[in-house]
Design a protein around this motif. Structure first.
Motif, PDB file in Angstrom:
ATOM      1  N   UNK A 100       2.514  -5.732 -10.522  1.00  0.00           N
ATOM      2  CA  UNK A 100       3.512  -4.899  -9.854  1.00  0.00           C
ATOM      3  C   UNK A 100       4.825  -5.041 -10.607  1.00  0.00           C
ATOM      4  N   UNK A 101       5.276  -3.961 -11.211  1.00  0.00           N
ATOM      5  CA  UNK A 101       6.545  -3.995 -11.946  1.00  0.00           C
ATOM      6  C   UNK A 101       7.586  -3.143 -11.252  1.00  0.00           C
ATOM      7  N   UNK A 102       8.791  -3.707 -11.125  1.00  0.00           N
ATOM      8  CA  UNK A 102       9.919  -3.014 -10.520  1.00  0.00           C
ATOM      9  C   UNK A 102      10.862  -2.585 -11.636  1.00  0.00           C
ATOM     10  N   UNK A 103      10.952  -1.289 -11.873  1.00  0.00           N
ATOM     11  CA  UNK A 103      11.854  -0.753 -12.888  1.00  0.00           C
ATOM     12  C   UNK A 103      12.045   0.729 -12.606  1.00  0.00           C
ATOM     13  N   UNK A 104      13.204   1.095 -12.045  1.00  0.00           N
ATOM     14  CA  UNK A 104      13.483   2.491 -11.690  1.00  0.00           C
ATOM     15  C   UNK A 104      12.369   3.066 -10.821  1.00  0.00           C
ATOM     16  N   UNK A 105      11.891   2.266  -9.920  1.00  0.00           N
ATOM     17  CA  UNK A 105      10.739   2.589  -9.083  1.00  0.00           C
ATOM     18  C   UNK A 105       9.793   1.407  -9.124  1.00  0.00           C
ATOM     19  N   UNK A 106       8.523   1.659  -8.947  1.00  0.00           N
ATOM     20  CA  UNK A 106       7.537   0.581  -8.983  1.00  0.00           C
ATOM     21  C   UNK A 106       6.209   1.125  -9.482  1.00  0.00           C
ATOM     22  N   UNK A 107       5.483   0.283 -10.225  1.00  0.00           N
ATOM     23  CA  UNK A 107       4.149   0.614 -10.717  1.00  0.00           C
ATOM     24  C   UNK A 107       3.211  -0.524 -10.355  1.00  0.00           C
ATOM     25  N   UNK A 108       2.189  -0.221  -9.568  1.00  0.00           N
ATOM     26  CA  UNK A 108       1.186  -1.202  -9.155  1.00  0.00           C
ATOM     27  C   UNK A 108      -0.143  -0.849  -9.813  1.00  0.00           C
ATOM     28  N   UNK A 109      -0.704  -1.804 -10.535  1.00  0.00           N
ATOM     29  CA  UNK A 109      -1.971  -1.614 -11.232  1.00  0.00           C
ATOM     30  C   UNK A 109      -2.961  -2.662 -10.738  1.00  0.00           C
ATOM     31  N   UNK A 110      -4.178  -2.227 -10.413  1.00  0.00           N
ATOM     32  CA  UNK A 110      -5.229  -3.125  -9.941  1.00  0.00           C
ATOM     33  C   UNK A 110      -6.276  -3.253 -11.042  1.00  0.00           C
ATOM     34  N   UNK A 111      -6.548  -4.492 -11.443  1.00  0.00           N
ATOM     35  CA  UNK A 111      -7.465  -4.787 -12.542  1.00  0.00           C
ATOM     36  C   UNK A 111      -8.634  -5.639 -12.046  1.00  0.00           C
ATOM     37  N   UNK A 112      -9.774  -5.522 -12.718  1.00  0.00           N
ATOM     38  CA  UNK A 112     -10.903  -6.415 -12.443  1.00  0.00           C
ATOM     39  C   UNK A 112     -11.543  -6.808 -13.773  1.00  0.00           C
ATOM     40  N   UNK A 113     -11.714  -8.108 -13.994  1.00  0.00           N
ATOM     41  CA  UNK A 113     -12.338  -8.580 -15.224  1.00  0.00           C
ATOM     42  C   UNK A 113     -13.832  -8.299 -15.201  1.00  0.00           C
ATOM     43  N   UNK A 114     -14.404  -8.157 -16.387  1.00  0.00           N
ATOM     44  CA  UNK A 114     -15.820  -7.839 -16.535  1.00  0.00           C
ATOM     45  C   UNK A 114     -16.589  -9.068 -17.032  1.00  0.00           C
ATOM     46  N   UNK A 115     -17.902  -8.916 -17.159  1.00  0.00           N
ATOM     47  CA  UNK A 115     -18.722 -10.018 -17.668  1.00  0.00           C
ATOM     48  C   UNK A 115     -18.405 -10.329 -19.128  1.00  0.00           C
TER      49      UNK A 115
END
Length: 481
Positions: A280-295
């Motif tokens: 979650x980055x706060x910079x002139x708004x906000x951007x939330x990215x959801x990640x999942x690691x793989x095998x």
């Protein structure tokens, strides 16, 4: 197969400025720890090169189809900085190179664009930051310099992006007009009122799209330049404190645009398959990215360790911390000192740089196909067998070497005296005389192992003269073990 991030590389500069040095010089309270500092011969372009070399240490550079470079502090305007990185990495001529610059949020934009392009063709994304504030200010004290690079691939990724959400709103929190060296910031309470609801909205929407709850998050990374909002958000999203990413502030500082990527890389270096990460980055708004690691992440972690890539954790504790505050101010252009009474260096000639691009940027030698003798700089005529035009180019930037002899010059002008000159014998042949940087002169010795690093020698008439220097070999503790 899964698209996403296939490898990553982080570069934290060798130098650190202890906050106690600021306190002692200015007679103010400056807190504990230190911040990372780009050397006098580094800029965001050279930082990006070093991070990219780490990201590409386990793969062939020929795979790269596109380069995206993001920084709030570009070395050039009206000229593409990514092309310099393209040349230093010896990428194929058909690989496109673009800048995405101007603000902290540009880094997230570059990463998202890289992931989108990476689903079709391998794309290299670099985010570099050099942050400078006024003497004694919070930006000077709490910021840091660093770079991160990600290789985004169409298949075989270590981590995939499974959902994202953003919020945007026009408000004036932090700004800097062209030509200014430091940023301005509005009163912190106002920034908190603006950022907190935007961050919560982006976070909740991203989790909704991913179909997960806050309890299912293994690691939460929250970054941005508004410290007060970050503290509030970290404590209000329903994620336990033990699942927050490690704080880099004590040993590196706030790394601005690069902070999110470096924290993500730090998490990936320890993550197991199926690890859920939210950035979650706060910079002139906000951007939330959801990640999942793989095998695939375990094999990629092992490959990066085998390539002798230092982890983020190792780099955080391996810098040199005795940088004098007056040297830091000089490097940043805030302390103008008497220059040497010698002729100013001439600006590099554009035709010469184009004709010698392979040597100047890619550090290509030539090897004689008749006898195998290696030439630095490249030569058309073999010094050993005298064959003419029987050469093939050979990149030496990624080879290690050994110091054959050296000299320590206390008279030559340098922003970091004394100057250390070395003669390097490269593994497999070839001898080259160059400058040794990022070193303690008292520890230099014959037989020292070194590696090459891309640096900015000087700037004349607005043109940066980039080339390669040697530095002491940096070895991962995992490799040593």
């Amino acid at each position: 197969m899964t698209s996403g991030i296939g490898s990553w590389g982080v570069y934290l500069p060798y130098w650190r400025l202890e906050r106690s040095a600021i306190a002692q010089s200015l007679g103010i309270a400056a807190g504990r720890g230190e911040r990372t500092v780009a050397s006098f011969d580094e800029d965001t372009t050279t930082l990006g090169v070093e991070a990219s070399r780490r990201a590409l240490a386990t793969t062939a550079s020929e795979e790269i189809s596109q380069v995206l470079f993001s920084t709030p502090e570009p070395a050039y305007q009206d000229k593409t900085n990514a092309t310099t990185i393209h040349g230093a990495l010896s990428l194929d001529q058909h690989a496109a190179a673009y800048d995405i610059v101007g603000s902290v949020r540009s880094g997230v934009a570059a990463l998202l664009m890289g992931l989108d392009a990476g689903a079709r063709e391998t794309t290299l994304v670099m985010i570099a930051e050099i942050r400078t504030g006024l003497a004694g200010g919070a930006d000077e004290r709490d910021s840091g310099d660093a770079a991160v690079a990600f290789r985004c691939v169409p298949e075989g990724a270590a981590v995939e992006l499974i959902a994202r959400a953003s919020t945007s709103e026009e408000f004036v929190d932090r700004w800097r007009v062209p030509g200014e060296a430091s940023s301005h910031q509005w009163e912190e309470r106002f920034g908190e009122e603006a950022y907190v609801p935007l961050a919560r909205a982006a976070f909740q929407e991203a989790l909704k799209k991913a179909g997960i709850t806050a309890e299912e998050i293994d690691t939460l990374i929250v970054t941005g330049l508004h410290a007060r909002s970050l503290r509030v958000i970290k404590n209000s999203l329903g994620v336990d404190a033990d699942r927050l990413a490690p704080d880099l502030a004590l040993h590196a500082g706030n790394l601005g645009a690069a902070h999110l990527g470096i924290s993500l890389a730090d998490t990936l270096e320890r993550a197991a398959p199926g690890h859920v990460i939210v950035t979650l980055q706060l910079a002139d708004g906000a951007d939330a990215l959801v990640w999942r690691t793989t095998d695939a992440i375990l094999d990629i972690q092992q490959a990066q360790r085998a390539a002798n890539a230092k982890s983020v954790e190792e780099q955080l504790v391996s810098g040199r911390t005795d940088l004098a505050y007056n040297s830091f101010l000089t490097w940043r252009g805030q302390l103008h000192r008497e220059p040497p009474r010698r002729p100013e260096p001439g600006r590099p000639g554009a035709p010469n740089m184009l004709r010698s691009e392979g040597w100047k940027y890619g550090f290509h030698a030539s090897r004689c196909t008749s006898c195998g003798f290696r030439h630095l700089p490249p030569s058309r005529v073999c010094l050993k067998c005298k064959a003419v035009d029987e050469m093939e180019p050979e990149r030496l930037a990624d080879l290690e070497g050994t110091v054959a002899t050296f000299t320590i010059d206390h008279l030559a002008f340098s922003l970091s005296p004394p100057t250390v000159g070395v003669v390097v014998d490269f593994d497999g042949g070839g001898r080259f005389r160059c400058e040794l940087t990022d070193c303690d002169p008292s520890t230099v010795k014959i037989g020292m192992r070194v590696q090459m690093t891309f640096r900015r020698f000087y700037t004349a008439d607005g043109i940066h003269n980039y080339f390669w220097k040697a530095r002491p070999l940096q070895t991962s503790s995992a490799k040593e073990a």
